[in-house]
Design an enzyme around this catalytic site. Sequence first.
Site, PDB file in Angstrom:
ATOM      1  N   ARG A  33    -119.494  33.275 -66.200  1.00 40.95           N
ATOM      2  CA  ARG A  33    -118.076  33.368 -66.579  1.00 40.95           C
ATOM      3  C   ARG A  33    -117.334  34.338 -65.665  1.00 40.95           C
ATOM      4  NH1 ARG A  33    -116.570  32.715 -72.165  1.00 40.95           N
ATOM      5  NH2 ARG A  33    -115.691  34.797 -72.303  1.00 40.95           N
ATOM      6  N   ARG A  35    -125.192  36.432 -81.688  1.00 47.83           N
ATOM      7  CA  ARG A  35    -125.088  37.859 -81.468  1.00 47.83           C
ATOM      8  C   ARG A  35    -123.863  38.371 -82.215  1.00 47.83           C
ATOM      9  NH1 ARG A  35    -128.755  41.567 -80.650  1.00 47.83           N
ATOM     10  NH2 ARG A  35    -128.211  43.065 -79.034  1.00 47.83           N
ATOM     11  N   TYR A  80    -119.635  28.648 -76.180  1.00 48.75           N
ATOM     12  CA  TYR A  80    -119.042  29.951 -75.818  1.00 48.75           C
ATOM     13  C   TYR A  80    -117.573  29.737 -75.459  1.00 48.75           C
ATOM     14  CZ  TYR A  80    -119.513  34.692 -73.717  1.00 48.75           C
ATOM     15  OH  TYR A  80    -119.427  36.023 -73.408  1.00 48.75           O
TER      16      TYR A  80
END
Length: 367
Positions: free
Chosen positions: A173, A250, A346
Amino acid sequence: MKCDFLIVGSGFAGSVLAERIANELRKDVIVIEKRNHIGGNSYDEFDDNGILIHKYGPHIFHTNDKNIVDYLSQFTDWYKYEHRVLAFSKGDYYPVPINRTTINKVFNKNFNTDEEVKNFLNQICERRNPVLNSEDVIINQVGWELFDKFFRHYTKKQWNLEPKFLSPGVCGRIKVRTNDDDRYFQDKYQIMPKEGFTKIFEKLLDNSRIKLILNKDYKEIIDEINYKYLIYTGPIDYFFDYKFGKLTYRSIHFDFINYNQVSYQPVSVVNYVDPDVPFTRVTEYKKITFQNSSTTTLSFEYPNSNGEPFYPILTDENLQRLKFYMDLALKEKNLILCGRLAEFKYYDMHQVIGRALNLYNSLIYKL
Ligand code: FAD
Ligand code: UDP
């Protein structure tokens, strides 16, 4: 209770779909949200010191898609904000993403052109082909020294995994640059909502056809609701009662601290990339919002595995398990999955908004 569309979750996925369905399709919607507020992880609020903070960590809007900006502009005005991040390592600040300034500082060079930096990176990188994971993606561009300094420990803290166990898209990213552009994003539109994100959500959901139920897990009341379509934006494994085992996510514990000083750090976000510091990012909110205040509020991020799911962990094992869930979802009639948790992707905000708008457009043809 009765509705045409039951929507689980009031983040961007749920709220954009609710708005479209109620305003344009003119159908009745019930939105169930288990938290005590709307907006999902993009929620912002004023703290006790009058400073606008992002409750779930810094949320910076950026996109190249004019359609998404046009859509959201019905619900907010904007101000220009170009995000800049510094990494803090062994007492020094460095621009992130890695750019020419970062490279000159780390290697004590004086490169002035892209060409010089490209040649240098060619010497220090280690070509990986194919690029299979997040270690490959960085080593392939910049080699070991920059990987060890900026990526290895931050990633271990953030994910509790070495980069080689994460999909290439995670560390990928952050695009390495050879020029001296120090903006975190390069998108065409780098703007923030003038009155914050929560005001957008209030407007998205402001429709007499939308009934909002807060503080309820949908499983507690779904049997009492008669609906035609279910739009689910929560974790996909929870939806199927973990039938194929749990996906791992997470989480982050945010420590918000107000300091009685005007300014705390040089930019809005500093990444602590060394292993001996327990937190990852420190965000100074007034540097994102340009608020004037004699005090300043910061959040310190401590990643963990047992809090609310914030980040899908993109490992091979999770992606294989996800496939079982996705196959099952395809067999469910009248179920629509949308969003970061429901699709285990994501996604940034603009991607979720784009996804919700596309889903809506394909939905209207099916009804
Ligand atoms: P969410 O916002 O997570 O909303 C899902 C909602 O569903 C939640 O409100 C949840 O409470 C609710 N829900 C879940 N399960 C149930 C249930 N069983 N019953 C009822 N309700 C339920 N994006 C950017 O573009 N820029 C950034 O700078 C950025 N920074 C980020 C920083 C952090 C720390 C995090 C975690 C994310 C960041 N993001 C950023 C990503 C952004 O938060 C997401 O893209 C966006 O919030 C996804 O929207 P969503 O609707 O899919 O999910
Ligand atoms: N990353 C890193 N060092 C940095 C910035 C990012 O190692 O200084 C890695 C880390 O694994 C992180 C990922 O790149 O989780 C993506 O970074 P980004 O800033 O996009 O994370 P997010 O804003 O989604 O938390």
